[in-house]
Scaffold this active site. Structure first.
Site, PDB file in Angstrom:
ATOM      1  N   ARG A   1       0.852  -1.211   0.000  1.00 47.47           N
ATOM      2  CA  ARG A   1       0.000   0.000   0.000  1.00 47.47           C
ATOM      3  C   ARG A   1       0.880   1.252   0.000  1.00 47.47           C
ATOM      4  O   ARG A   1       0.591   2.244  -0.650  1.00 47.47           O
ATOM      5  CB  ARG A   1      -0.947  -0.031   1.214  1.00 47.47           C
ATOM      6  CG  ARG A   1      -1.746   1.236   1.385  1.00 47.47           C
ATOM      7  CD  ARG A   1      -3.044   1.084   2.195  1.00 47.47           C
ATOM      8  NE  ARG A   1      -3.046   0.087   3.235  1.00 47.47           N
ATOM      9  CZ  ARG A   1      -2.490   0.227   4.446  1.00 47.47           C
ATOM     10  NH1 ARG A   1      -1.877   1.342   4.768  1.00 47.47           N
ATOM     11  NH2 ARG A   1      -2.565  -0.744   5.341  1.00 47.47           N
TER      12      ARG A   1
ATOM     13  N   ASP B   1      -7.465  18.687 -14.430  1.00 42.99           N
ATOM     14  CA  ASP B   1      -7.859  17.364 -14.904  1.00 42.99           C
ATOM     15  C   ASP B   1      -7.527  17.325 -16.394  1.00 42.99           C
ATOM     16  O   ASP B   1      -8.187  17.961 -17.209  1.00 42.99           O
ATOM     17  CB  ASP B   1      -9.363  17.156 -14.657  1.00 42.99           C
ATOM     18  CG  ASP B   1      -9.821  15.748 -15.018  1.00 42.99           C
ATOM     19  OD1 ASP B   1      -9.178  15.126 -15.884  1.00 42.99           O
ATOM     20  OD2 ASP B   1     -10.832  15.286 -14.449  1.00 42.99           O
TER      21      ASP B   1
ATOM     22  N   TYR C   1     -16.848  16.768 -15.213  1.00 46.28           N
ATOM     23  CA  TYR C   1     -17.370  15.402 -15.189  1.00 46.28           C
ATOM     24  C   TYR C   1     -18.339  15.254 -13.994  1.00 46.28           C
ATOM     25  O   TYR C   1     -18.022  15.695 -12.880  1.00 46.28           O
ATOM     26  CB  TYR C   1     -16.187  14.431 -15.075  1.00 46.28           C
ATOM     27  CG  TYR C   1     -16.585  13.021 -14.758  1.00 46.28           C
ATOM     28  CD1 TYR C   1     -17.469  12.323 -15.571  1.00 46.28           C
ATOM     29  CD2 TYR C   1     -16.061  12.378 -13.636  1.00 46.28           C
ATOM     30  CE1 TYR C   1     -17.843  11.022 -15.267  1.00 46.28           C
ATOM     31  CE2 TYR C   1     -16.421  11.073 -13.330  1.00 46.28           C
ATOM     32  CZ  TYR C   1     -17.318  10.405 -14.156  1.00 46.28           C
ATOM     33  OH  TYR C   1     -17.682   9.128 -13.843  1.00 46.28           O
TER      34      TYR C   1
ATOM     35  N   LYS D   1      -8.758   6.269 -19.237  1.00 45.11           N
ATOM     36  CA  LYS D   1      -9.081   6.776 -20.582  1.00 45.11           C
ATOM     37  C   LYS D   1      -7.883   6.635 -21.524  1.00 45.11           C
ATOM     38  O   LYS D   1      -7.437   5.541 -21.774  1.00 45.11           O
ATOM     39  CB  LYS D   1      -9.587   8.204 -20.478  1.00 45.11           C
ATOM     40  CG  LYS D   1     -10.506   8.473 -19.289  1.00 45.11           C
ATOM     41  CD  LYS D   1     -11.778   7.662 -19.308  1.00 45.11           C
ATOM     42  CE  LYS D   1     -12.676   8.079 -18.148  1.00 45.11           C
ATOM     43  NZ  LYS D   1     -13.667   7.113 -17.782  1.00 45.11           N
TER      44      LYS D   1
HETATM   45  C1  LIG Z   1     -12.696  14.200 -17.082  1.00 46.10           C
HETATM   46  C2  LIG Z   1     -12.836  13.036 -16.151  1.00 46.10           C
HETATM   47  N1  LIG Z   1     -12.255  13.083 -14.944  1.00 46.10           N
HETATM   48  C3  LIG Z   1     -12.359  12.064 -14.067  1.00 46.10           C
HETATM   49  C4  LIG Z   1     -13.069  10.930 -14.373  1.00 46.10           C
HETATM   50  C5  LIG Z   1     -13.196   9.808 -13.376  1.00 46.10           C
HETATM   51  O1  LIG Z   1     -12.348   8.759 -13.726  1.00 46.10           O
HETATM   52  P1  LIG Z   1     -12.628   7.218 -13.334  1.00 46.10           P
HETATM   53  O2  LIG Z   1     -13.841   6.779 -14.084  1.00 46.10           O
HETATM   54  O3  LIG Z   1     -11.351   6.555 -13.747  1.00 46.10           O
HETATM   55  O4  LIG Z   1     -12.828   7.184 -11.864  1.00 46.10           O
HETATM   56  C6  LIG Z   1     -13.698  10.829 -15.624  1.00 46.10           C
HETATM   57  C7  LIG Z   1     -14.485   9.644 -15.976  1.00 46.10           C
HETATM   58  O5  LIG Z   1     -15.153   9.600 -16.969  1.00 46.10           O
HETATM   59  C8  LIG Z   1     -13.573  11.914 -16.530  1.00 46.10           C
HETATM   60  O6  LIG Z   1     -14.156  11.885 -17.733  1.00 46.10           O
END
Ligand SMILES: Cc1ncc(COP(=O)(O)O)c(C=O)c1O
Length: 382
Positions: free
Chosen positions: A49, A173, A101, A198
């Protein structure tokens, strides 16, 4: 290593041969624990961890790709965002881009807010709005650019200047662009966040998230959250992301080329409105996209007017799969209001412009003519 160009870093940074066996690929160290060399001494790892040799490699790769000083891999993008705000205190003020998101808003509204952290959503596309929102208790400005799914941009360099003048850190992000197409740290941001689920993984076969920091304090803070809260990425999934990263530059070239081709085709269609793709001259922030991105990527959205029309379109698609998520090699289409942004109230969705007819595309790396033909035939069903 940092002197090498980006495509070289993608293949080699953190991915050096295994010093023990010479294996060219990073070994997957599944062991949860490690034999210590004595009381309080070890070979660099003690318990998985807190640190794992496979995870270390991914974290080094991510730090190199984003130009940061430390990388931290988490179990998902959401776990990474949670880690980003986990060390804020009651009374701290967090500013977040107003159309992010839906999962980010869900985390902030339903969990983080209850810790006494004040969360304010601001249109970070407006520099005046950002300046006006910052106050003495503001600790972090978290932006998503381009935003999911409306593709609104924030000027990273400009908001960083405004935030830094008031002692506020900026996190970005960078999921939609990936390190291939946008480098927030070089533009002045302090922290980069990714859903590695992604483009970084790129094959839709593993969730993951990351934070990349620029200061010794970030390294200590994010490592503490990894060790204390435990939302770390498993060694196997670290390996999958490392494997995906090797082809990230190549994949992103194709994603970008296909994204442009699809957007140009859709721009000629009369059945849709509000086509949002930063690569089109019609996008209100096209000039900013050209300035701060190295391409326009493969994410776009448009409005078909009603939920029924969006449903008919999604059902008629043959190559594009009606599925949530993005950034994989395969093309996906999704209905934002009932998937990625289902967590928002009708009112909040309406406020940011996520309508019932909105469809988001993640354009994959298939042949672009096949993709355009699929969209063309599906639009006939609308
Ligand atoms: C722009 C963005 N940030 C964060 C996330 C969250 O990621 P995760 O689905 O890997 O938890 C997503 C998920 O679609 C996203 O599109």
């Amino acid at each position: 290593m940092s002197d090498y160009k980006y495509s070289t870093l993608a293949v080699h940074a953190g991915q050096e041969p295994d010093p023990v066996t010479g294996a060219v690929n990073v070994p997957i160290y599944l062991s949860s624990t490690v034999e210590l060399t004595g009381i309080g001494t070890d070979k660099g790892w003690d318990y998985s961890r807190a640190g794992n040799p496979t995870r270390d490699r991914l974290e080094a790769s991510l730090a190199a790709l984003e130009g940061g000083t430390s990388g931290h891999a988490f179990a998902s993008g959401m776990a990474a965002i949670y880690a980003l705000v986990a060390t804020l205190h009651a009374g701290d003020h967090l500013i977040c881009s107003h159309n992010v998101y839906g999962g980010t808003a869900r985390l902030f509204n339903l969990i983080v807010r209850h810790y006494g952290i004040e969360i304010e959503y601001v249109d970070t596309g407006s520099l005046d709005a950002v300046g006006a929102a910052i106050k003495a208790t503001t600790k972090l400005l978290h932006i998503e650019t381009p935003t999911n799914p409306l593709m609104a941009l924030t000027d990273i360099a400009a908001v960083s200047r405004i935030a830094h003048a008031k002692g506020v850190e900026v996190s970005v992000d960078n999921t939609f662009m990936s390190p291939a197409l946008q480098s927030p740290l070089a533009l002045g941001a302090d922290i980069v966040m990714h859903s590695t689920t992604k483009f970084l993984n790129g094959h839709s076969d593993g969730l993951g998230g990351a934070l990349i920091g620029t200061k010794p304090e970030h390294k200590e803070r994010f490592w503490l959250v990894q060790k204390a809260a435990g939302g770390i990425l498993s060694p196997f999934e670290c390996y999958l992301v490392l494997r995906g990263i090797k082809t990230l530059p190549l994949r992103m070239k194709q994603h970008d080329e296909n994204g442009r081709a699809v957007a140009e085709f859709l721009a000629t269609q009369t059945k849709l409105k509000r086509l949002a793709y930063p690569g089109l001259k019609s996008h209100p922030q096209h000039e900013l996209a050209k300035k701060q991105q190295r391409g326009f990527g493969s994410m776009l959205s448009f409005d078909l007017g009603t939920r029924e029309k969006a449903g008919r379109f999604l059902s008629a698609l043959k190559l594009f799969l009606n599925a949530e998520s993005l950034g994989g090699v395969e093309s996906l289409a999704s209905h934002s209001a009932t998937t990625t942004h289902a967590a928002l109230s009708d009112e909040d969705r309406a406020k940011v412009g996520i309508t019932e007819g909105l469809v988001r595309l993640s354009v994959g790396i298939e042949d672009k003519d096949d993709l355009v033909a699929d969209l063309e035939q599906a639009l006939k069903a609308v």
